[in-house]
Design an enzyme around this catalytic site. Structure first.
Site, mmCIF file in Angstrom:
data_model
loop_
_atom_site.group_PDB
_atom_site.id
_atom_site.type_symbol
_atom_site.label_atom_id
_atom_site.label_comp_id
_atom_site.label_asym_id
_atom_site.label_seq_id
_atom_site.Cartn_x
_atom_site.Cartn_y
_atom_site.Cartn_z
ATOM 1 N N GLU A 98 43.108 14.500 1.112
ATOM 2 C CA GLU A 98 43.510 15.196 -0.239
ATOM 3 C C GLU A 98 43.076 14.300 -1.150
ATOM 4 O OE1 GLU A 98 47.903 16.152 -1.901
ATOM 5 O OE2 GLU A 98 47.629 16.435 0.269
ATOM 6 N N ASP A 100 44.000 14.036 -5.368
ATOM 7 C CA ASP A 100 44.976 14.818 -6.392
ATOM 8 C C ASP A 100 44.816 14.515 -7.647
ATOM 9 O OD1 ASP A 100 46.277 15.805 -4.089
ATOM 10 O OD2 ASP A 100 47.902 14.207 -4.044
ATOM 11 N N GLU A 102 47.945 15.324 -10.749
ATOM 12 C CA GLU A 102 49.180 16.004 -10.817
ATOM 13 C C GLU A 102 49.568 15.875 -12.360
ATOM 14 O OE1 GLU A 102 51.490 16.419 -6.675
ATOM 15 O OE2 GLU A 102 51.721 14.451 -7.664
#
Length: 284
Positions: A98, A100, A102
């Site tokens: 993953e 990311d 955010e």
């Protein structure tokens, strides 16, 4: 004539290598939200919304194994405390990879926190957080992930903010074997998102809305066990992103961002890692 022929060849190559740019109906599926996610303006705009009942999200139709992924996002304006807008690449399963972005909301007038992380084989805990040098709610800004066999580079409006290098030769896992989808969602996380959960979501300000446009993927599409890049003999020579790394200017820019706007780095958190930092932290 030669120039026109070369342009046609380059265009055909781009079609083979990349997902079609900017058409949300072609590139994405709305996966949850019961009508709170909308594709508008001839599929050139996508909006996610959050209210007290539910948030919303979408996922790419294609899986990718390496690529340069760009998305322009305008974040939730005003009092966005408690909300999280996530935009990331991920595979599936307990040993997933993953990458990311955010965006952690905040009270009106206080800055968003850009939270980044990299998971390899199901293990994350590689958080770096930044303030931005602009208001990300006033206009669209481009958030990019460059992911190739050598490195992962996070960029904002073309300025690199973080790099995670492939240090597999030193026994440090790197995402290189699992194809990933692109995901994005807008959701309530007021138990942790703003000041560690001290500031809760103000539902009187709902619905909260984030907007997306100008998606572009120069990427290797993974389908039925094979890559669109391997099907084109010329792809490795033409796709500069496949071998791209930070040049001297990029190194200077990332140092500028990390000096002036980084607010958390797991590689400096001695309380969290009293027995010593993760191995990638000691590699220059």
């Amino acid at each position: 004539m030669a120039k026109i022929f070369a342009l046609v060849l380059l265009t055909l190559f781009d079609i083979l290598l990349a997902a079609s740019a900017g058409n949300f109906n072609q590139d994405f599926d709305i996966t949850w939200g019961d009508g709170r996610a909308k594709i508008l303006n001839n599929a050139q705009l996508l909006t996610l919304s959050l209210d007290q009942t539910s948030g919303s999200g979408f996922r790419s139709k294609n899986q990718y194994l390496f690529g340069k992924i760009d998305m322009q996002i305008k974040l939730v304006p005003g009092n966005s405390a408690g909300t999280v807008t996530s935009y990331y690449l991920s595979s599936l399963g307990s040993a997933h990879d993953e990458i990311d972005f955010e965006f952690l909301g905040n009270l009106s007038g206080d800055p968003y926190i850009l939270h980044t992380n990299v998971f390899t084989q199901g293990k994350g805990n590689r958080e770096q957080q930044f303030y931005l040098w602009f208001d990300p709610t006033k206009d669209f800004h481009t958030y990019s992930i460059l992911w190739n066999p050598q490195t992962i580079i996070f960029s904002v409006d073309g300025t690199p903010i973080r790099e995670f290098k492939n240090l597999g030769s030193r026994g440090i896992p790197f995402p290189k074997n699992q194809a990933m989808w692109i995901y994005s969602s807008l959701w309530n996380a007021d138990d942790w998102a703003t000041r560690g959960g001290l500031v809760k979501t103000d539902w009187s300000k709902a619905p909260f809305t984030a907007s997306y446009r100008n998606f572009n993927a120069q990427a290797c599409i993974w389908s039925s066990g094979s890559s669109s890049c391997s099907s084109s003999p010329s792809s490795s020579s033409k796709a500069t992103w496949l071998s791209q790394s930070l040049d001297a200017t990029g190194q200077q820019r990332i140092q500028w961002v990390q000096k002036n706007y980084m607010i958390y780095n797991y590689c400096k958190d001695t309380k969290r890692f009293p027995q010593g930092f993760p191995p990638e932290c000691s590699v220059a």
